[in-house]
Enzyme design. Structure first.
Site, PDB file in Angstrom:
ATOM      1  N   CYS A 384       0.833  -1.206   0.000  1.00 18.50           N
ATOM      2  CA  CYS A 384       0.000   0.000   0.000  1.00 18.50           C
ATOM      3  C   CYS A 384       0.870   1.259   0.000  1.00 18.50           C
ATOM      4  O   CYS A 384       1.479   1.551  -1.020  1.00 18.50           O
ATOM      5  CB  CYS A 384      -1.008  -0.052   1.138  1.00 18.50           C
ATOM      6  SG  CYS A 384      -2.515   0.822   0.715  1.00 18.50           S
ATOM      7  N   HIS A 510      -3.590  -5.309   0.279  1.00 16.63           N
ATOM      8  CA  HIS A 510      -3.012  -5.835   1.531  1.00 16.63           C
ATOM      9  C   HIS A 510      -3.056  -7.360   1.549  1.00 16.63           C
ATOM     10  O   HIS A 510      -4.034  -7.931   2.052  1.00 16.63           O
ATOM     11  CB  HIS A 510      -3.809  -5.306   2.731  1.00 16.63           C
ATOM     12  CG  HIS A 510      -3.643  -3.844   2.964  1.00 16.63           C
ATOM     13  ND1 HIS A 510      -2.750  -3.337   3.886  1.00 16.63           N
ATOM     14  CD2 HIS A 510      -4.241  -2.776   2.392  1.00 16.63           C
ATOM     15  CE1 HIS A 510      -2.811  -2.016   3.871  1.00 16.63           C
ATOM     16  NE2 HIS A 510      -3.715  -1.642   2.978  1.00 16.63           N
ATOM     17  N   GLU A 512      -1.516  -9.324   3.444  1.00 16.41           N
ATOM     18  CA  GLU A 512      -1.382  -9.871   4.804  1.00 16.41           C
ATOM     19  C   GLU A 512      -2.716 -10.287   5.419  1.00 16.41           C
ATOM     20  O   GLU A 512      -2.770 -11.177   6.249  1.00 16.41           O
ATOM     21  CB  GLU A 512      -0.663  -8.858   5.715  1.00 16.41           C
ATOM     22  CG  GLU A 512      -1.417  -7.576   6.071  1.00 16.41           C
ATOM     23  CD  GLU A 512      -1.283  -6.457   5.048  1.00 16.41           C
ATOM     24  OE1 GLU A 512      -0.944  -6.747   3.872  1.00 16.41           O
ATOM     25  OE2 GLU A 512      -1.558  -5.292   5.410  1.00 16.41           O
TER      26      GLU A 512
HETATM   27  N1  GLN Z   1      -2.211   6.563   2.623  1.00 17.37           N
HETATM   28  C1  GLN Z   1      -2.267   5.802   1.427  1.00 17.37           C
HETATM   29  C2  GLN Z   1      -3.621   5.900   0.738  1.00 17.37           C
HETATM   30  O1  GLN Z   1      -4.586   6.262   1.347  1.00 17.37           O
HETATM   31  C3  GLN Z   1      -1.917   4.348   1.683  1.00 17.37           C
HETATM   32  C4  GLN Z   1      -2.867   3.648   2.572  1.00 17.37           C
HETATM   33  C5  GLN Z   1      -2.332   2.384   3.180  1.00 17.37           C
HETATM   34  O2  GLN Z   1      -1.125   2.163   3.230  1.00 17.37           O
HETATM   35  N2  GLN Z   1      -3.211   1.542   3.710  1.00 17.37           N
HETATM   36  O3  GLN Z   1      -3.724   5.623  -0.421  1.00 17.37           O
END
Ligand code: GLN
Length: 538
Positions: A384, A510, A512
């Protein structure tokens, strides 16, 4: 009232952090291994609608389900143990309960009645508990009541449990988790806090059926008898829950204490077959005697509170076992990394993971880290924000766009290589408004990521507002940072990979969240296998 689903309530007394989530997940695992379908629900007594708006320092990681619910991290444990996905219905907060009662009041559904905690809030709680039971999918619903019995905010939940025990009689039981502390000055385990905490439950009209006693030492027969006698439970319903080396030992410890058997007897259900848990035991034995060891650096800004990255650290454990390797995670604070100390901070790591996150704190350290991994050919996984940093780093240091950034941090930057998704542009509310939950992704055949998954079609969970800016895609690809995964409907870039690097993958989703004991996540397995190779070639 007849009901085919049985309900197990798990309450906690004496102190918080006794591990209700792990006990609930372990019990569910044992019931599942006996052939029952079980699910677990968590009721959280705080007023936030969900934990999505909570700072990770408050409650640790926010876990995301397939259906896009932002939930308590205990749901991650439920999935990791059971290998069955959870959903929005598995996590309910006081905020959500009140919101739905207040919405009903505004719609006039209470027909002019005074709306009160009892019966309206308690009815709503009971309804939320039974939503899962009424789906007809589960033989047993385990409902964990967050907080500690006696807290003001838990009272409506305990009252709802009392009512359900009365209404459904033979279909409900209560497991109460308590602490039996060891007083070193006296050289003794003490049962008084347990007695008091059961009294507190009794004052609220609830007699627990089973007591799970957290303890550092063995509960001998005398202590078990004493607890049984003073708390009105049968001897075999006093369950010892000793501190364990790993959370994955707990189902085995609970099986030895026959927790599942006592639960089934009390619910009037046949014990069916004895759980074998072969797969689980094999997992544990490799976990305890791995054949090699690797060190992975986890670079994030919440590393002081490891619960903030719970699913990532558990995914390392699952994937480590799949590689027969012990994974030592070196937790590195992104704020402490700069271009002067980077070599000494990251030296000796076999692999580098740059963690998800929000906001500007520590972002420069993350970008420096990506540069180090790219230049030194260290296996890299960016998740992310970690993937977004990989894109920014490449733009700045390879494409030469020094002013490249994400518009999350510099709104009007010259090269907005990561920018706000169009559907996010007019959103003002913070809660539940990100791109959340499972989305499909198509992978480029032959890429490292498609080799990892062994397929080109995947579905993964998301939690973000910003994305790769497709305006710049050809510049990146020409130079060697390839988009190897895209959403088939929107064309959003979900994966980037470096072509001249042994293993460098950034993912917008994600992975994970989907790693379990029975199904270690393939991307983590491939990442660790690249790290092992790196370790052996050094
Ligand atoms: N802050 C970033 C976004 O909103 C990444 C979010 C995250 O790492 N879950 O796109």
């Amino acid at each position: 009232m007849s009901n085919s689903t049985k309900y197990v309530f798990v309450t906690g007394g004496v102190t918080s952090s006794l591990g209700k989530g792990i006990i609930s997940a372990s019990l569910a695992k044992l019931l599942q291994a006996r052939g029952y379908s079980a699910t677990i629900q968590k009721l959280d007594p705080y007023i936030n609608i969900d934990p999505g708006t909570l700072n990770p320092y408050e409650h640790g990681e926010c876990f995301v389900t397939d259906d896009g619910a932002e939930t308590d991290l205990d749901l991650g444990h439920y999935e990791r143990f059971l290998n069955v996905p959870t959903s929005q219905a598995n996590n309910v907060t006081t905020g959500r309960i009140y919101q739905s009662v207040i919405d009903k009041e505004r719609r006039g559904e209470f027909l002019g009645k005074t709306v009160q905690v009892i019966p309206h809030i308690t009815n709503e709680i009971k309804e939320r508990i039974q939503i899962l039971g009424n789906q007809g999918k589960y033989d047993i619903v385990i409902t964990e009541i967050g907080g500690t019995v006696g807290d003001i905010e838990s009272l409506p939940y305990v009252e709802a449990v009392r009512q359900m025990m009365w209404e459904l009689e033979n279909d409900c039981i209560v497991i109460h988790l308590t602490l039996v502390p060891y007083l070193s000055a006296a050289g003794e385990l003490k049962t008084k806090p347990t007695q008091h905490s059961v009294k507190q439950l009794l004052e609220l009209g609830v007699q627990p059926d089973i007591l799970c006693c957290r303890t550092e030492h063995e509960l001998d027969l005398n202590l078990r008898r004493k607890i049984a006698q003073f708390c009105n439970v049968s001897m075999n319903a006093v369950i010892e829950s000793r501190d364990a080396d790993s959370i994955y030992d707990v189902p085995i410890l609970m099986q030895a204490e026959e927790l599942d058997k006592v639960v089934l007897e009390k619910l009037g259900l046949p014990t069916k077959s004895v759980p074998k848990l072969d797969n689980w035991k094999n997992f544990l034995s490799t976990l305890k005697s791995p054949s090699s060891e690797i060190t992975i650096g986890l670079i994030g800004k919440y590393v002081e509170l490891k619960d903030s990255y719970k699913s990532i650290s558990e995914a390392f454990i699952h994937a480590g076992v799949a590689n027969q390797a012990k994974v030592t995670v070196k937790w590195i604070h992104s704020e402490k990394i700069n271009h002067k100390n980077i070599d000494s901070e990251l030296k000796g790591l076999d692999g580098i993971l740059v963690a998800p996150g929000f906001g500007s704190r520590g972002i420069l350290g993350k970008i420096e880290t990506v540069k180090y991994a790219r230049e030194n050919k260290v296996p890299f996984l960016g998740i992310c924000l970690g993937m977004q940093c990989a894109v920014i780093e490449y733009a700045r240091n390879v494409l030469g766009w020094q002013e490249a950034h994400t518009t999350e941090i510099v709104e009007d930057c010259k090269f907005p290589v990561i920018n706000l998704m169009s559907e996010q542009k007019n959103i003002e509310d913070m809660g539940g408004t990100m791109r959340l939950g499972a989305y499909k992704c198509l992978l480029t055949p032959g890429s490292n990521i498609s080799k990892a998954y062994g397929t080109d079609k995947i579905s993964e969970r998301h939690r973000h507002r910003y994305e790769f800016n497709n305006e710049f895609i050809s510049e990146f690809e020409k130079n060697g940072l390839k988009a190897t995964g895209k959403n088939p409907e929107t064309g959003l870039v979900e994966v980037v990979e470096l072509s001249d690097h042994p293993w460098f993958v950034g993912v917008q989703f994600h992975p994970e969240y989907k790693s379990t004991v029975d199904n270690p996540h393939p991307l983590f397995v491939a990442f660790l296998s690249a790290a092992l190779e790196n370790n052996q070639s050094n």
